[in-house]
Design an enzyme around this catalytic site. Structure first.
Site, mmCIF file in Angstrom:
data_model
loop_
_atom_site.group_PDB
_atom_site.id
_atom_site.type_symbol
_atom_site.label_atom_id
_atom_site.label_comp_id
_atom_site.label_asym_id
_atom_site.label_seq_id
_atom_site.Cartn_x
_atom_site.Cartn_y
_atom_site.Cartn_z
ATOM 1 N N ARG A 110 12.023 30.735 -6.804
ATOM 2 C CA ARG A 110 10.831 31.299 -7.430
ATOM 3 C C ARG A 110 10.051 30.167 -8.077
ATOM 4 O O ARG A 110 10.546 29.517 -8.998
ATOM 5 C CB ARG A 110 11.239 32.356 -8.466
ATOM 6 C CG ARG A 110 10.092 33.059 -9.171
ATOM 7 C CD ARG A 110 10.667 34.092 -10.129
ATOM 8 N NE ARG A 110 9.616 34.855 -10.791
ATOM 9 C CZ ARG A 110 9.020 34.491 -11.918
ATOM 10 N NH1 ARG A 110 9.389 33.350 -12.520
ATOM 11 N NH2 ARG A 110 8.092 35.239 -12.458
ATOM 12 N N LYS A 163 10.053 38.190 -18.131
ATOM 13 C CA LYS A 163 8.935 39.126 -18.014
ATOM 14 C C LYS A 163 9.010 40.124 -19.160
ATOM 15 O O LYS A 163 9.469 41.268 -18.983
ATOM 16 C CB LYS A 163 8.959 39.842 -16.657
ATOM 17 C CG LYS A 163 8.704 38.918 -15.465
ATOM 18 C CD LYS A 163 8.574 39.704 -14.169
ATOM 19 C CE LYS A 163 8.237 38.792 -12.999
ATOM 20 N NZ LYS A 163 8.068 39.554 -11.736
ATOM 21 N N SER A 189 10.809 44.582 -4.559
ATOM 22 C CA SER A 189 10.815 45.006 -5.958
ATOM 23 C C SER A 189 10.337 46.446 -6.042
ATOM 24 O O SER A 189 9.266 46.787 -5.522
ATOM 25 C CB SER A 189 9.892 44.115 -6.790
ATOM 26 O OG SER A 189 10.387 42.801 -6.877
#
Length: 225
Positions: free
Chosen positions: A46, A145, A115
């Site tokens: 990521r 997040k 997701s």
């Protein structure tokens, strides 16, 4: 719709190490190596930095590491990069491209993850488009997040029962709070901070691996897909 063979879907189980942003490449590779040494089965690269050359170089280095340890590398949100470096698959969020397009491009030998947040209908649609695993979360407050919607572990149980697709739990997962997620039926535990910020990454990965080993002893024989 092309999808992963059942035998490969059955192997989707274990610690899913998601790389943190803002680490120098040599530091990132050292920490991923340690996670793999500790038993991580999957790595998701990521990188939201946008430097295409760096991303490709790092992805290829991570793929080599994964090959060395018998793990699989997925790329977050970037189908083109996954295909270019020969990664084992891609993981897509809601705004990261069409699952059907990715499934067709990946063929039947590479992984497609989706997701699903707290949305079971999105999970149902992703399964229909050929996703090989469905990620639900945040299961707990997440430092990565902090504004992420919270999801119930019951979604994991429902995913396995109704969709018969491997379920991935993500968001604020630690060694201390992971066991109930495995008990709910999580096949994959996606972890960033608790793994890569640990003083000893290999030992922390090994602790997760042990949780999976202990949970496997309690699984009924019918929990394969």
């Amino acid at each position: 719709m092309v999808s992963l063979p059942d035998a490969l879907r059955q192997s989707l189980r274990g610690l899913y190490a998601i790389t943190p942003d803002c680490l120098a490449a040599n530091v990132l590779l050292d920490r991923v190596r340690a996670a793999l040494q500790g038993g991580a089965a999957f790595v998701q690269y990521r990188d939201k930095g946008g430097n295409a050359t760096r991303q490709a170089e790092t992805a290829r280095a991570l793929l080599a590491l994964c090959r060395q340890f018998g793990a699989r590398l997925l790329i977050n949100d970037d189908l083109a990069l996954a295909l270019a470096v020969g990664a084992d698959g891609v993981h897509l969020g809601a705004a990261d491209g069409k699952l059907a397009t990715a499934r067709e491009a990946l063929g039947g030998a590479r992984l497609l993850g989706a997701s699903c947040y707290d949305d079971f209908e999105r999970a149902r649609a992703a399964a229909a488009f050929g996703a090989d695993y469905l990620a639900f979360g945040a299961m707990h407050p997440s430092s990565t997040k902090p504004l992420a919607v919270r999801a119930s572990p019951s979604l994991i149980t429902r995913c396995r029962a109704e969709l018969q697709v491997p379920a991935c739990a993500i968001g604020g997962i630690t060694v201390e709070n992971a066991a109930p997620l495995l008990a709910a039926g999580a096949d994959l535990l996606a972890v960033i901070s608790d793994l890569f910020e640990a003083p000893d990454v290999a030992s922390r990965a090994a602790a997760y691996h042990q949780l999976f080993e202990e949970n496997a002893l309690d699984l009924p024989q019918s929990t394969t897909f």
